[in-house]
Design a protein around this motif. Structure first.
Motif, PDB file in Angstrom:
ATOM      1  N   PHE B 155       1.130  -1.468  -0.094  1.00 14.66           N
ATOM      2  CA  PHE B 155      -0.225   0.245   0.129  1.00 14.66           C
ATOM      3  C   PHE B 155       1.388   1.462   0.463  1.00 14.66           C
ATOM      4  O   PHE B 155       0.563   2.111  -0.944  1.00 14.66           O
ATOM      5  CB  PHE B 155      -0.794   0.113   1.876  1.00 14.66           C
ATOM      6  N   TRP B 159       0.856   3.802  -3.185  1.00 13.26           N
ATOM      7  CA  TRP B 159       0.897   4.567  -3.238  1.00 13.26           C
ATOM      8  C   TRP B 159       2.108   5.984  -3.301  1.00 13.26           C
ATOM      9  O   TRP B 159       2.058   6.853  -4.158  1.00 13.26           O
ATOM     10  CB  TRP B 159       0.326   5.358  -1.774  1.00 13.26           C
ATOM     11  N   VAL B 205      -8.735  18.488  -3.637  1.00 16.08           N
ATOM     12  CA  VAL B 205      -8.312  17.216  -2.337  1.00 16.08           C
ATOM     13  C   VAL B 205      -6.308  17.055  -2.516  1.00 16.08           C
ATOM     14  O   VAL B 205      -6.435  16.653  -3.985  1.00 16.08           O
ATOM     15  CB  VAL B 205      -8.717  16.236  -2.598  1.00 16.08           C
ATOM     16  N   ASP B 207      -3.378  15.463  -2.896  1.00 14.42           N
ATOM     17  CA  ASP B 207      -2.694  14.123  -2.889  1.00 14.42           C
ATOM     18  C   ASP B 207      -2.088  13.177  -1.125  1.00 14.42           C
ATOM     19  O   ASP B 207      -2.690  12.422  -0.836  1.00 14.42           O
ATOM     20  CB  ASP B 207      -1.251  14.210  -3.394  1.00 14.42           C
ATOM     21  N   ASN B 210      -4.510  13.000   1.191  1.00 10.02           N
ATOM     22  CA  ASN B 210      -5.171  12.059   0.956  1.00 10.02           C
ATOM     23  C   ASN B 210      -5.104  10.655   1.140  1.00 10.02           C
ATOM     24  O   ASN B 210      -5.606   9.961   1.872  1.00 10.02           O
ATOM     25  CB  ASN B 210      -5.896  12.183  -1.264  1.00 10.02           C
ATOM     26  N   PHE B 213      -5.818   9.549   5.032  1.00  9.88           N
ATOM     27  CA  PHE B 213      -6.629   9.739   5.123  1.00  9.88           C
ATOM     28  C   PHE B 213      -7.099   7.794   4.467  1.00  9.88           C
ATOM     29  O   PHE B 213      -8.196   7.651   5.384  1.00  9.88           O
ATOM     30  CB  PHE B 213      -8.073  10.217   4.047  1.00  9.88           C
ATOM     31  N   ALA B 214      -6.375   7.553   3.229  1.00  7.89           N
ATOM     32  CA  ALA B 214      -6.956   7.052   2.879  1.00  7.89           C
ATOM     33  C   ALA B 214      -5.523   5.507   3.834  1.00  7.89           C
ATOM     34  O   ALA B 214      -6.464   3.906   4.444  1.00  7.89           O
ATOM     35  CB  ALA B 214      -6.276   5.783   1.947  1.00  7.89           C
ATOM     36  N   LEU B 217      -8.106   5.126   7.250  1.00  4.23           N
ATOM     37  CA  LEU B 217      -8.798   3.653   6.550  1.00  4.23           C
ATOM     38  C   LEU B 217      -8.609   2.672   6.835  1.00  4.23           C
ATOM     39  O   LEU B 217      -9.201   1.663   7.118  1.00  4.23           O
ATOM     40  CB  LEU B 217      -9.842   4.367   5.595  1.00  4.23           C
ATOM     41  N   LEU B 218      -7.528   2.065   6.044  1.00  3.59           N
ATOM     42  CA  LEU B 218      -6.350   1.194   6.276  1.00  3.59           C
ATOM     43  C   LEU B 218      -6.451   0.553   7.934  1.00  3.59           C
ATOM     44  O   LEU B 218      -6.590  -0.586   7.815  1.00  3.59           O
ATOM     45  CB  LEU B 218      -5.139   1.163   4.990  1.00  3.59           C
ATOM     46  N   GLY B 220      -7.764   1.626  10.434  1.00  3.76           N
ATOM     47  CA  GLY B 220      -8.865   1.469  10.817  1.00  3.76           C
ATOM     48  C   GLY B 220      -9.870  -0.342  10.335  1.00  3.76           C
ATOM     49  O   GLY B 220     -10.128  -1.168  11.279  1.00  3.76           O
ATOM     50  N   GLY B 221      -9.283  -0.270   9.053  1.00  4.85           N
ATOM     51  CA  GLY B 221      -9.900  -2.280   8.936  1.00  4.85           C
ATOM     52  C   GLY B 221      -8.894  -2.844   9.756  1.00  4.85           C
ATOM     53  O   GLY B 221      -9.232  -4.092   9.387  1.00  4.85           O
ATOM     54  N   ILE B 222      -7.874  -2.322  10.213  1.00  7.63           N
ATOM     55  CA  ILE B 222      -7.052  -3.618  10.123  1.00  7.63           C
ATOM     56  C   ILE B 222      -7.199  -3.537  11.948  1.00  7.63           C
ATOM     57  O   ILE B 222      -7.168  -4.869  12.457  1.00  7.63           O
ATOM     58  CB  ILE B 222      -5.597  -3.030  10.786  1.00  7.63           C
TER      59      ILE B 222
END
Lengths: 228, 228
Positions: B155, B159, B205, B207, B210, B213-214, B217-218, B220-222
């Motif tokens: 990731f 990016w 927005v 980079d 952004n 933020f992503a 989110l990642l 948070g998912g973990i």
DNA sequence: ACCTGAACACCGTTCAAGT
DNA sequence: ACCTGAACACCGTTCAAGT
């Protein structure tokens, strides 16, 4: 009956050389970009395949950049064919991201060269509209939906460019993984115990499954944020 | 006193031309890669800066690829300087990913060319060891930690390559955003209502925000996956 | 042992010349 | 109106020649 059309005498064997047009050029480029050859989209190679001088392309596209944007949009549009929104917003997001990624990876050369550009054309519009619609259904307010869209869109594009690069590396990429395992075997296990113990397992993770795993983590994070 | 050292008579003005060595070459390359010029790392330009023939590099690196891997590892190592694990595993992960990204973005040319390679050297080892240690502290079992590491690592690398490409596009990237807004203004708002209504906000927005933020989110998912 | 420099097979792009 | 072809300023890399 067809005496008034004397055209088809020499058209077939003779290559065009005139009447090129954007359509023929774009389709030829996509055909050339379908393989894994790193430099498949040079003007000289495109020209050879068209049976025209390489510089004839400049009569139809301002430069290579404009050609690339047109190709990228066509690839996105192709990925959107047959898209059917799901009742679940997260399934829609996943579907949209994976189908666009898959379409790009069918043309890795286009993906590496244009994944970070904004095409401003039809395919991109369809993709964005569908993504925002899914986030709208999920219940995000406008600004929040835009932020999540940007995160998802660039997550997909960035990783797709990355993956396309791996595809174009081809053999070298596989050699990298082998060399990775071999070289860590010679590294001090006292200094780097976790890395040394994990290298085999790390190298065995394939890019596609890894991407889907990360995508699900990202979608999980979005769901968690929505509940909050 | 210094009569026994007749060396410093002509050393200063005269460029080296011999006694190059990997160290001098790598540092020169990083200096050249510190800007945003797209082709800063060509052998001809490196040679010019070293005061040596471009092909002299082949006496110290097998090819450009080997040079790039050495550079990439040095960039990762530099990013790890001063790293201090946090008690919170998610803070450690975020810190590791952002500091490595930041280091790469200081050398955008290295980032675009080498972000998808495995360097198999010291910097990479330190990064992986620290990432796995954080996931270990989080409570992931071994295999799960490896999967999450791969997702996070790629990731970040994907990016970062993407962002470096934007930096190297420079002016063109800003023009893309402007043209994005302008061209969507001419698009049918009936056909693409959400996209047209959001284009200004999407283009605004940046980079870096952004990406963060992503990343959140990642992470948070973990965290959500860990609780399960 | 290491550096040099010509050469090779490529790039994207420009421009005068053809038809 | 559109295509051609030489030319320009670049690439990475190889190899015989220098020292």
């Amino acid at each position: 009956m067809n005496t008034e059309k004397p055209a088809d005498k020499t058209t077939a064997p003779r290559r065009r050389a005139q009447g090129l047009g954007r359509e023929v050029i774009l389709e030829t480029c996509l055909k050339l970009a379908g393989g894994t050859e790193p430099d498949a989209l040079s003007f000289r190679k495109i020209g050879r395949d068209l049976g025209a001088d390489p510089t004839a392309l400049y009569r139809h596209f301002a430069d290579k950049d404009e050609l690339l944007l047109a190709l990228a949009d066509r690839v996105i549009a192709r990925g959107m064919e047959g898209y059917d929104p799901s009742p679940r917003w997260d399934d829609s997001l996943r579907d949209l991201m994976l189908r666009t990624r898959a379409s790009f990876l069918r043309y890795p050369q286009v993906a590496t060269l244009a994944a970070l550009r904004v095409t401003r054309q039809e395919g991109e519009l369809k993709f964005i509209e569908a993504m925002l619609a899914a986030l709208d259904r999920a219940g995000f307010e406008h600004r929040e939906a835009v932020l999540v869209y940007r995160a998802c869109g660039d997550f997909m594009l960035a990783w797709t460019g990355f993956s396309a690069g791996l595809v174009l590396l081809g053999e070298k990429s596989a050699q990298d993984d082998d060399a990775w395992v071999r070289s860590y075997a010679e590294v001090s296990a006292q200094q780097y115990p976790l890395a040394v113990a994990s290298v085999q397992m790390m190298a065995e993770v394939m890019d596609e499954e890894n991407h889907r795993f990360a995508l699900d983590l990202l979608l999980g994070g979005i769901a968690a944020r929505l509940e909050r």
